[in-house]
Every structure is written in structure tokens, then in C-alpha cells.
Design an enzyme around this catalytic site. Structure first.
Site, PDB file in Angstrom:
ATOM      1  N   HIS A 162       0.836  -1.190   0.000  1.00  0.00           N
ATOM      2  CA  HIS A 162       0.000   0.000   0.000  1.00  0.00           C
ATOM      3  C   HIS A 162       0.878   1.248   0.000  1.00  0.00           C
ATOM      4  O   HIS A 162       2.085   1.176   0.267  1.00  0.00           O
ATOM      5  CB  HIS A 162      -0.918  -0.015   1.217  1.00  0.00           C
ATOM      6  CG  HIS A 162      -1.906  -1.130   1.175  1.00  0.00           C
ATOM      7  ND1 HIS A 162      -2.281  -1.834   2.286  1.00  0.00           N
ATOM      8  CD2 HIS A 162      -2.587  -1.669   0.133  1.00  0.00           C
ATOM      9  CE1 HIS A 162      -3.165  -2.752   1.940  1.00  0.00           C
ATOM     10  NE2 HIS A 162      -3.358  -2.680   0.644  1.00  0.00           N
ATOM     11  N   LYS A 166       5.115   1.542   0.575  1.00  0.00           N
ATOM     12  CA  LYS A 166       5.988   1.384  -0.591  1.00  0.00           C
ATOM     13  C   LYS A 166       7.467   1.602  -0.247  1.00  0.00           C
ATOM     14  O   LYS A 166       8.332   0.849  -0.714  1.00  0.00           O
ATOM     15  CB  LYS A 166       5.536   2.308  -1.717  1.00  0.00           C
ATOM     16  CG  LYS A 166       4.292   1.797  -2.441  1.00  0.00           C
ATOM     17  CD  LYS A 166       3.836   2.762  -3.518  1.00  0.00           C
ATOM     18  CE  LYS A 166       2.711   2.176  -4.376  1.00  0.00           C
ATOM     19  NZ  LYS A 166       1.603   1.579  -3.637  1.00  0.00           N
ATOM     20  N   THR A 189       1.592  -5.025  -8.418  1.00  0.00           N
ATOM     21  CA  THR A 189       0.525  -4.137  -8.878  1.00  0.00           C
ATOM     22  C   THR A 189       1.093  -2.758  -9.161  1.00  0.00           C
ATOM     23  O   THR A 189       2.015  -2.293  -8.484  1.00  0.00           O
ATOM     24  CB  THR A 189      -0.591  -4.016  -7.827  1.00  0.00           C
ATOM     25  OG1 THR A 189      -0.036  -3.583  -6.582  1.00  0.00           O
ATOM     26  CG2 THR A 189      -1.295  -5.352  -7.626  1.00  0.00           C
ATOM     27  N   GLY A 190       0.560  -2.125 -10.202  1.00  0.00           N
ATOM     28  CA  GLY A 190       0.758  -0.729 -10.545  1.00  0.00           C
ATOM     29  C   GLY A 190       2.069  -0.092 -10.179  1.00  0.00           C
ATOM     30  O   GLY A 190       3.142  -0.493 -10.636  1.00  0.00           O
ATOM     31  N   THR A 191       1.977   0.929  -9.329  1.00  0.00           N
ATOM     32  CA  THR A 191       3.133   1.750  -8.994  1.00  0.00           C
ATOM     33  C   THR A 191       4.213   0.960  -8.274  1.00  0.00           C
ATOM     34  O   THR A 191       5.410   1.165  -8.525  1.00  0.00           O
ATOM     35  CB  THR A 191       2.689   2.936  -8.112  1.00  0.00           C
ATOM     36  OG1 THR A 191       1.647   3.646  -8.777  1.00  0.00           O
ATOM     37  CG2 THR A 191       3.845   3.881  -7.855  1.00  0.00           C
ATOM     38  N   THR A 192       3.813   0.059  -7.388  1.00  0.00           N
ATOM     39  CA  THR A 192       4.817  -0.740  -6.670  1.00  0.00           C
ATOM     40  C   THR A 192       5.676  -1.512  -7.664  1.00  0.00           C
ATOM     41  O   THR A 192       6.915  -1.537  -7.547  1.00  0.00           O
ATOM     42  CB  THR A 192       4.142  -1.715  -5.689  1.00  0.00           C
ATOM     43  OG1 THR A 192       3.319  -0.989  -4.791  1.00  0.00           O
ATOM     44  CG2 THR A 192       5.188  -2.495  -4.903  1.00  0.00           C
ATOM     45  N   SER A 217      -3.130  -1.320 -10.990  1.00  0.00           N
ATOM     46  CA  SER A 217      -3.047  -0.869  -9.602  1.00  0.00           C
ATOM     47  C   SER A 217      -4.117  -1.587  -8.789  1.00  0.00           C
ATOM     48  O   SER A 217      -5.087  -2.114  -9.346  1.00  0.00           O
ATOM     49  CB  SER A 217      -3.255   0.647  -9.521  1.00  0.00           C
ATOM     50  OG  SER A 217      -4.593   0.970  -9.854  1.00  0.00           O
ATOM     51  N   ASP A 223      -5.148  -6.499  -7.535  1.00  0.00           N
ATOM     52  CA  ASP A 223      -5.228  -7.553  -6.516  1.00  0.00           C
ATOM     53  C   ASP A 223      -6.037  -8.736  -7.038  1.00  0.00           C
ATOM     54  O   ASP A 223      -5.694  -9.896  -6.790  1.00  0.00           O
ATOM     55  CB  ASP A 223      -5.871  -7.015  -5.237  1.00  0.00           C
ATOM     56  CG  ASP A 223      -5.042  -5.922  -4.572  1.00  0.00           C
ATOM     57  OD1 ASP A 223      -3.811  -6.070  -4.522  1.00  0.00           O
ATOM     58  OD2 ASP A 223      -5.625  -4.933  -4.113  1.00  0.00           O
ATOM     59  N   HIS A 250     -10.571   0.154  -1.640  1.00  0.00           N
ATOM     60  CA  HIS A 250     -10.734  -1.106  -2.376  1.00  0.00           C
ATOM     61  C   HIS A 250     -10.555  -2.311  -1.455  1.00  0.00           C
ATOM     62  O   HIS A 250      -9.942  -3.304  -1.795  1.00  0.00           O
ATOM     63  CB  HIS A 250      -9.767  -1.168  -3.568  1.00  0.00           C
ATOM     64  CG  HIS A 250      -8.303  -1.150  -3.194  1.00  0.00           C
ATOM     65  ND1 HIS A 250      -7.701  -0.084  -2.595  1.00  0.00           N
ATOM     66  CD2 HIS A 250      -7.328  -2.080  -3.370  1.00  0.00           C
ATOM     67  CE1 HIS A 250      -6.418  -0.350  -2.400  1.00  0.00           C
ATOM     68  NE2 HIS A 250      -6.171  -1.560  -2.857  1.00  0.00           N
TER      69      HIS A 250
END
Length: 290
Positions: A162, A166, A189-192, A217, A223, A250
Site C-alpha cells: 500500500h 511502498k 501491482t501498478g506503482t509498486t 493498480s 489484486d 478497495h
């Protein structure tokens, strides 16, 4: 070492259930480590009735769940002021379709484990893995019975964090880059995922080649995409740094991934706190010779 223990009814109703698959695999390790198991009522009763952990002195009975047994485990994860009433973590083997798995005390047990940096273990595979990690930290020789959990070259690892977590994920990946790179593949996921790829490129990973395969994301369904990989047997380990202090828009997607892990309880390992992940990575490095 004191560990809370509970299992939903599906997981202790007969000798082939998940709780007893774990105990058969880990009985020797539990005895070697001198682990105290603080078991909620019906879980304790099932162990006694079916003859597991015979002559295992550090097995203690707590009240049944409906009488506050699980609530007491939550309080003792937080700590009640004395060593005898402080737990070092909790094993709660969850049936994802049992309503009690989402009762407030079940949710609080996980949340307090995450907040206090203690292991929260919800699958057979994670419970087996935890015993092997502690054995290695105790200086014991690797258990061949845990080799399947450490065949990283055949496994996919999910790395998820989250927003507030990060930086912790990037620090973890940087410190344990060699171990994490042993996995056949990594997903995120996404940005990570993007930030982990940038870290990998800075560490000499081939430019333009993703270290982490990126999904959407979390709020956009990442997820859920990774949950599908878990259910299909294509992701064997998830390191999921959760921020327990903020409301999550979410939440249902996060729960979906958590439920996917518990659905394939014998195959999927899930780690939810940086301190626990670091302890695993240190033991894994010893086991694989990094």
C-alpha cells in the site's frame, strides 16, 4: 516462543483436515523449537481428540471462540504486561467461506499482528514455512520436508504494498535482492511494480527487462488479477505490506486476494509485515546459500 492457534471447523473436523496436515509436517520442528501453542477451545479439543501432539506439554487451552478465546489471542498479541500473556504471533487457519473468518476478532487478530510486526499465519503452507524459518534461525539443519517451499526457481512471487508501505517494500527488495531474484518470476501491482523495476535496473538488472511483471493498480483490479494467478497455481508466495492504519477504498479487492491465498491453503505462502518478511528472507538466504 508463544504462538496463538485457531482453525475454522473445516480445518480441524477430521484427521485429514488442514490443521493436522500442518501438525504432521511440523511436529518435530515445533518440539525442537519448544514452541508454546495457545489454542482456542475447539481447536485444542480436536488436537486432543485425534491424538496429535501427544506428550506435548506446551499446548494450552483457551476458551471457545464464542466464549472469547479468539479475543484473548488478540489481546495477547498486543501484550498483557507479562511474558506469559504475550504472544509472538498467531496461526489462524481460515476457511474463506466460514462467516467467522471475517468476525471482528478475526480481523483484529490479523491487524494487530501486522501493527506489532508479528507473524499472522493463515495457510498450511505459511505455517510450514514459518516453522522452517524459525528452525534455520535457531541454527538447525534444513528440513528436507520443506524443500518444496524453497524451490524458488519454480515459483512466482507477488510483491504488493500500500502507498504508505511502498518505501518499506523498496527497502526490503533492495536489501534482499539476491534472494528475491532467485524466483522464476515476480509480479506486482501498478506503482509498486514500476518502482521495483526501477530499483532492479539500478542494481544491474538488464535495462528494459522487467524484474516485476506489472498488473493493474490495486484499486483498478490488480489484486484480483494476482488472486487469479494464486488460484490457478501460478503464484506460490505473496509478500503483501499492508497499511493497517488507513481506510482502504478497495477493501473488497484486498480481501479477495487474501481469500484466494486461504482457498489454496497447502500451496500459497503469505507474509504481511516487513519484519516478518525480513526474517524469512534472512533464513531463505541461509537455505539457498546466498
Amino acid at each position: 516462543m508463544r504462538i496463538g492457534l485457531a482453525a475454522n471447523r473445516l480445518h480441524h473436523h477430521d484427521k485429514h483436515a488442514a490443521l493436522f496436515r500442518w501438525l504432521r509436517a511440523s511436529d518435530t520442528g515445533l518440539r525442537e523449537l519448544g514452541v508454546e501453542l495457545h489454542a482456542v477451545g475447539r481447536t485444542f479439543d480436536a488436537i486432543q481428540r485425534l491424538g496429535f501432539l501427544q506428550d506435548f506439554a506446551p499446548l494450552r487451552r483457551y476458551p471457545n471462540g464464542r466464549e472469547g478465546g479468539l479475543m484473548k489471542l488478540v489481546a495477547e498479541v498486543v501484550g498483557m504486561g507479562t511474558p506469559e500473556r504475550t504472544l509472538d504471533g498467531a496461526i489462524y487457519l481460515m476457511d474463506p467461506v466460514d462467516p467467522s473468518s471475517v468476525f471482528p476478532e478475526a480481523t483484529a487478530l490479523k491487524r494487530q499482528c501486522v501493527i506489532h510486526g508479528k507473524p499472522f499465519i493463515s495457510t498450511v503452507a505459511t505455517a510450514r514455512d514459518w516453522v522452517e524459518v524459525e528452525r534455520l534461525h535457531a541454527g538447525l539443519a534444513p528440513d528436507p520436508g520443506a524443500d518444496d517451499l524453497h524451490a524458488f526457481e519454480q515459483h512466482t512471487l507477488a510483491l504488493i504494498a500500500h502507498d504508505a508501505m511502498k518505501p518499506a517494500m523498496l527497502a526490503f527488495a533492495d536489501e534482499h535482492f539476491a534472494v528475491l531474484s532467485r524466483f522464476r518470476s515476480r509480479v506486482g501491482t501498478g506503482t509498486t511494480g514500476q518502482r521495483l523495476n526501477e530499483l532492479a535496473w539500478s542494481r544491474g538488472w538488464p535495462q528494459g527487462e522487467e524484474w516485476v511483471t506489472r498488473y493493474q493498480s490495486g484499486p483498478m483490479g490488480g489484486d484480483a488479477q494476482i488472486a487469479d494467478r494464486v488460484l490457478e497455481g501460478h503464484c506460490q508466495r505473496a509478500i503483501f505490506f499492508e497499511d493497517p492504519h488507513v481506510a482502504r477504498q478497495h477493501e473488497a479487492d484486498i480481501q479477495l486476494l487474501e481469500r484466494a491465498v486461504t482457498t489454496v491453503t497447502d500451496q500459497a505462502v503469505c507474509i504481511t509485515a516487513p519484519r516478518v518478511a525480513a526474517r524469512w528472507a534472512q533464513a531463505a538466504a541461509v537455505r539457498v546459500g546466498n
